[in-house]
Scaffold this motif. Structure first.
Motif, PDB file in Angstrom:
ATOM      1  N   ALA A   3      49.295  35.448  48.531  1.00 19.02           N
ATOM      2  CA  ALA A   3      49.316  36.502  47.454  1.00 19.02           C
ATOM      3  C   ALA A   3      49.326  37.861  48.034  1.00 19.02           C
ATOM      4  N   TYR A  84      49.070  29.170  32.558  1.00 17.19           N
ATOM      5  CA  TYR A  84      49.638  30.408  33.142  1.00 17.19           C
ATOM      6  C   TYR A  84      49.044  31.340  32.215  1.00 17.19           C
ATOM      7  N   HIS A  86      45.883  34.126  31.166  1.00 22.56           N
ATOM      8  CA  HIS A  86      44.789  34.716  31.746  1.00 22.56           C
ATOM      9  C   HIS A  86      44.254  35.674  30.783  1.00 22.56           C
ATOM     10  N   PHE A  89      44.517  39.965  34.502  1.00 29.05           N
ATOM     11  CA  PHE A  89      45.663  39.462  35.236  1.00 29.05           C
ATOM     12  C   PHE A  89      46.312  40.631  35.909  1.00 29.05           C
ATOM     13  N   GLU A 240      50.327  36.772  38.785  1.00 33.75           N
ATOM     14  CA  GLU A 240      49.744  35.137  39.080  1.00 33.75           C
ATOM     15  C   GLU A 240      51.046  34.317  38.912  1.00 33.75           C
ATOM     16  N   ARG A 241      51.933  34.578  37.976  1.00 29.67           N
ATOM     17  CA  ARG A 241      53.002  33.818  37.655  1.00 29.67           C
ATOM     18  C   ARG A 241      54.056  33.816  38.768  1.00 29.67           C
ATOM     19  N   CYS A 243      53.356  34.418  41.958  1.00 31.17           N
ATOM     20  CA  CYS A 243      52.742  33.680  42.892  1.00 31.17           C
ATOM     21  C   CYS A 243      53.040  32.216  42.870  1.00 31.17           C
ATOM     22  N   ASN A 252      49.589  28.406  37.678  1.00 31.63           N
ATOM     23  CA  ASN A 252      48.965  29.574  38.383  1.00 31.63           C
ATOM     24  C   ASN A 252      47.678  29.124  39.179  1.00 31.63           C
ATOM     25  N   TYR A 253      46.934  28.192  38.601  1.00 27.67           N
ATOM     26  CA  TYR A 253      45.580  27.770  39.065  1.00 27.67           C
ATOM     27  C   TYR A 253      45.703  26.886  40.374  1.00 27.67           C
ATOM     28  N   THR A 255      47.451  28.324  42.954  1.00 31.72           N
ATOM     29  CA  THR A 255      47.927  29.382  44.075  1.00 31.72           C
ATOM     30  C   THR A 255      46.583  29.744  44.646  1.00 31.72           C
ATOM     31  N   LEU A 257      45.480  32.543  44.669  1.00 25.57           N
ATOM     32  CA  LEU A 257      44.359  33.277  43.746  1.00 25.57           C
ATOM     33  C   LEU A 257      43.452  32.857  43.437  1.00 25.57           C
ATOM     34  N   ASP A 292      38.936  31.794  35.965  1.00 26.70           N
ATOM     35  CA  ASP A 292      39.652  33.030  35.337  1.00 26.70           C
ATOM     36  C   ASP A 292      38.750  34.100  34.767  1.00 26.70           C
TER      37      ASP A 292
END
Length: 874
Positions: A3, A84, A86, A89, A240-241, A243, A252-253, A255, A257, A292
């Motif tokens: 990231a 996806y 948040h 973000f 986030e998207r 990544c 997203n979760y 990744t 991040l 998040d």
């Protein structure tokens, strides 16, 4: 790519295209009344698009912390449910302020995504605006033609205003947009269904990653559009998207991040997160919600917004409590969890957002206290439910009470209802919630008309640092704003000596003279960087030049208090330590209020020392050193104090009162020398939140008046004791005597009720298998009555005791039940609620002991009879 590498690649790319990389603005938008939080990357550049301000450079790029949990953009309910959305973000963005337009924006977006990030071109789709007849706008064929250079025609999709016309609010800059979507499905899934059929269809793996907005219109208050004099580019890419796409993940979760935080929670709770794309498992939803919400809460607190009961602070508290509710209910975690992850968060994001690194201990303590508080509230709410006699249905008013008083989200109440076999009246809950929203909306109702331009010009010159008066000023524009059906008039001047409210300092008041016509300036406010004068009316000679005069006496008192906050800040750091940092302030003509980070109550000696240091600096008559516009790097090198959550430009104003004592970045108004303050006096020191203290203090005339009032009161006390010396010793002796007498009185009251015990026990009745005693008493102390009822219950155990007490203007009831008898039908808290209506009161308590108070002593005998009937039924 990690990231961090993806983010740095974005910066490098746009730096190579001549863009200046600027820091993220704070999440809390302090000077834009139309926004509670920064919800898009363009918010900090709004004045450039409106033409109120001219940028130093025309090409800008950054990553912006955004929060979408209120108003038009609200993603809170989707968080955790999908893969996806948040609350907080990062939005990567590039801007052109009247420089390049559609061709470059489209070309560079395609180059970055395909050549530098390596995303497959055959997985990308683009959308363009299809036009809108109501606005008289045709389809954006210009953008479509530009896209044909990179994608085939079947990958260019047309969508209406809902999806492809971007507006930041009901009024203001806007324009058509072109979105880039990516299809992340497997090859087998792509073969079955074309990706273009899933664009904007809420498919979790066919998602928008970049929005290119072509700002070319201004939406007026009447809904019409007007062309802007300059066209702008405003893009936003969800980091986030991005990544997820680059790292080849399906969420997203998944990744880097979020994964380190998910793993931390697994280690702390013993629960395991399923990386199998299960969007319905409550446990997995809990993991996603927590990781998040942690970011949203931590970064917002680091930017200066503490959790509270109102406004932006309430929103942050609700997000935090939502996270607590999820780990409490679904991860079986009953102890605070979020604050433990702050060091990890600071480590992972410190490179791009250093404010969290510098404040991680403070942020962690604030969150820990909030978690402890809500965990207690959760327990209190559950106890409240246990006191209610719910059979099959939990009423909507009760669900709303749990939400409003105890912070229970409706889904938590629903879960509890399911566990107990109750139907939850969600319609009634929504009705009560809507009524609250309607009340809030009515309280905040505000509508602004369009600005009426009087003279051309956009830049407003502030001359108030040097003078309280300005001649030959012109009105640039004015408007009418309606608040709660009352008209408020606002105008903008080309030059002004009036300071607009900001940085804790209130706005100036004064007058404007247009020849013989004089109007009053009631307040001065800041909207973004625009100085707005609130006036009692629009002058009839509004096209003429005017003389502007600040209320000088009021301003001078404000300057005293503002300078005193700087001296106070430095003194607090000297006495308490370098951890002290300003957390808020209010400076007006009457007093100053200063909030600061510190984790314990100041001692009287601490307060005395701080006050003494400030007054020493006042007596030293230290002259003001003002550096009005210096590079921020130079100010940092000089050791200037900077406030967390403030937005600073490339050039700043530095205020110094002795380079070895107080040096801060500040835009406010100050005295020429500290001696003008005269006297500094602290009125109070108190806690306002976990880890945050507040000092209220006075200066100059107000301080002198306060000290004189205190001395007069002390003189009066001395006269009461008829002694000019040892007054404090005499008061101490008096209080000691009072406490002794109170104990003696309490002892006599206990003796009185104890003497009743033998007589009362002779009135015990047999009801079924246990004994019942009801007694009517007069003028009995409630503490003594509680002791009596306990003694009587023990004497007749197993049994039930009711004391009905007539205390003149007030009636009281006490029910004590032997614990062995307590059941659903013999519950003191339930019974007291049913019989207290006879005394026009209410109460509650525990199943074995409950009390009630009321204003109708005449109903006590009816209450006794009602309880007797209840017992006989049992």
């Amino acid at each position: 790519m990690t990231a961090n590498e993806i983010r740095q690649q974005f910066f490098s790319f746009f730096r190579s295209k001549g863009h200046k990389i600027v820091p993220s603005a704070p999440i809390v938008n302090k000077e834009d009344p139309s926004l509670m939080f920064t919800n898009a990357g363009m918010n900090q550049f709004k004045d450039f698009f409106l033409g109120n301000k001219t940028p130093d450079v025309r090409r800008i790029a950054d990553t912006q912390k955004c929060l979408r949990v209120s108003g038009k953009h609200n993603d809170l309910e989707e968080v955790g449910i999908d893969s996806y959305h948040h609350t907080m973000f990062e939005m990567l963005g590039n801007w052109s302020i009247g420089d390049y337009f559609k061709s470059e924006a489209i070309s560079w977006a395609w180059e970055l995504l395909t050549e530098h990030y390596g995303l497959a071109a055959d997985r990308l789709f683009v959308s363009v605006f299809s036009g809108d007849a109501n606005d008289g706008l045709s389809a954006d064929e210009e953008a479509a033609d530009l896209w044909l250079r990179y994608v085939s025609k079947d990958r260019i999709l047309y969508f209406d205003r809902k999806d492809n016309f971007w507006e930041m609010g009901d009024v203001g800059p806007c324009g058509p947009c072109s979105e880039i979507h990516i299809d992340l499905r497997t090859d087998d899934e792509r073969a079955k269904t074309q990706g273009k059929d899933l664009v904007n269809a809420d498919h979790p793996l066919v998602i928008e990653i970049w929005n290119l907005v072509f700002i070319q219109f201004n939406r007026k208050a009447d809904g019409s559009l007007e062309e802007l004099p300059e066209k702008h580019i405003d893009t936003g890419m969800g980091f986030e998207r991005l990544c997820m796409a680059i790292q080849g993940k399906s969420s997203n979760y998944d990744t880097d991040l979020f994964v380190p935080f998910i793993q931390y929670i697994e280690d702390e709770t013993g629960q395991i997160y399923s990386y199998d794309y299960n969007l319905t498992a409550k446990k997995d939803i809990a993991f996603r919600v927590i990781v998040d919400h942690l970011r949203a809460v931590a970064f917002t607190i680091a930017d200066g917004q503490l959790p509270s009961n109102t406004g932006a602070g309430y929103v942050i508290r609700r997000i935090l409590r939502r996270a607590v509710r999820y780990y409490f209910s679904f991860l079986e975690r009953k102890e605070p969890l979020l604050h433990l992850m702050i060091p990890l968060l600071a480590e992972r994001f410190g490179e791009v957002f250093p404010e969290l690194v510098e404040q991680q201990e403070f942020v962690a303590k604030i969150i820990a206290e909030e978690e402890k508080s809500f965990l207690r509230t959760l327990d209190g709410g559950l106890k409240r439910l246990s006191q209610l006699n719910i059979q099959t249905k939990l009423e909507g008013t009760v669900a709303f009470e749990l939400y409003d008083t105890y912070g229970f989200p409706i889904d938590l109440t629903r879960l509890i209802g399911l566990e107990n076999g109750w139907e939850v009246d969600e319609k009634g809950f929504q009705t009560a919630l809507q009524a609250q929203k309607d009340r809030s909306r009515a309280d905040a109702q505000k509508s602004a008309g369009d600005w009426i331009v009087v003279h051309e010009g956009t830049e407003v010159a502030f001359v108030g640092y040097d003078q309280h008066h300005a001649s030959d000023v012109k009105i640039l524009k004015y408007r009418t704003v309606q608040v709660k059906e009352k008209d408020i008039y606002q105008l903008v001047l080309d030059r002004t000596p009036f300071y607009a409210e900001s940085g804790g300092q209130v706005g100036d008041q004064g007058s404007l003279a247009f020849g013989d016509e004089r109007i009053q300036v009631l307040d001065t406010q800041k909207e973004n960087d625009l100085i707005i004068h609130v006036v009692d009316r629009i002058p009839t000679q509004y096209r003429e030049v005017a003389n502007a005069q600040v209320a000088s006496g009021r301003r001078e008192l404000i300057e005293n208090n503002h300078t005193a906050t700087h001296l106070l800040h430095a003194a607090l750091r000297e006495v308490l330590g370098d951890h002290v940092a300003q957390r808020g302030s209010l400076v007006n003509d009457r007093q100053l209020r200063f909030d600061f980070s510190h984790f314990q109550k100041m001692t009287p000696e601490d307060i005395r020392r701080v006050e003494e240091i400030v007054n020493q600096k006042v007596r030293a008559n230290i002259p003001l050193e003002e550096s009005r516009s210096i590079p921020i790097a130079e100010a940092q090198q000089a050791g200037a104090t900077m406030l967390f959550g403030e937005k600073y430009g490339d050039h700043v104003r530095m205020i110094t009162f002795d380079a070895n004592y107080s040096r801060e970045l500040c835009g406010g108004c100050h005295v020429d020398a500290t001696g003008e303050i005269g006297l500094f006096k602290i009125k109070s020191e108190s806690a306002i939140a976990a880890g945050v203290r507040r000092i209220e203090a006075l200066t100059a005339r107000s301080a002198t008046t306060h000290v004189n009032e205190q001395l007069e009161e002390l003189t009066e006390i001395k006269m009461l004791f008829k002694s000019p010396v040892n007054t404090s010793k005499q008061i101490e002796d008096l209080l000691t005597t009072q406490k002794r007498l109170e104990k003696e009185i309490q002892s006599l009251k206990l003796e009185k009720v104890s003497a009743m015990k033998t007589d009362l026990l002779s009135r015990v009745e047999k009801v079924g298998d246990f004994q019942f005693l009801a007694a009517m008493l007069h003028d009995v102390d409630m503490t003594a009555a509680k002791s009596l009822s306990s003694d009587l219950e023990k004497a007749i155990e197993p049994g039930l005791v009711l004391l009905a007490i007539d205390n003149g203007a007030k009636a009281n009831l006490q029910i004590q039940i032997s614990r062995a008898l307590v059941s659903d039908h013999l519950d003191a808290s339930k019974m007291i609620k049913q019989i207290s209506r006879h005394i026009q009161g209410g109460g509650g308590g525990q199943p074995f002991f409950a009390t009630a108070g009321g204003k109708n002593p005449g109903g006590l005998s009816d209450a006794v009879q009602a309880l007797r009937e209840l017992i006989e039924k049992v």
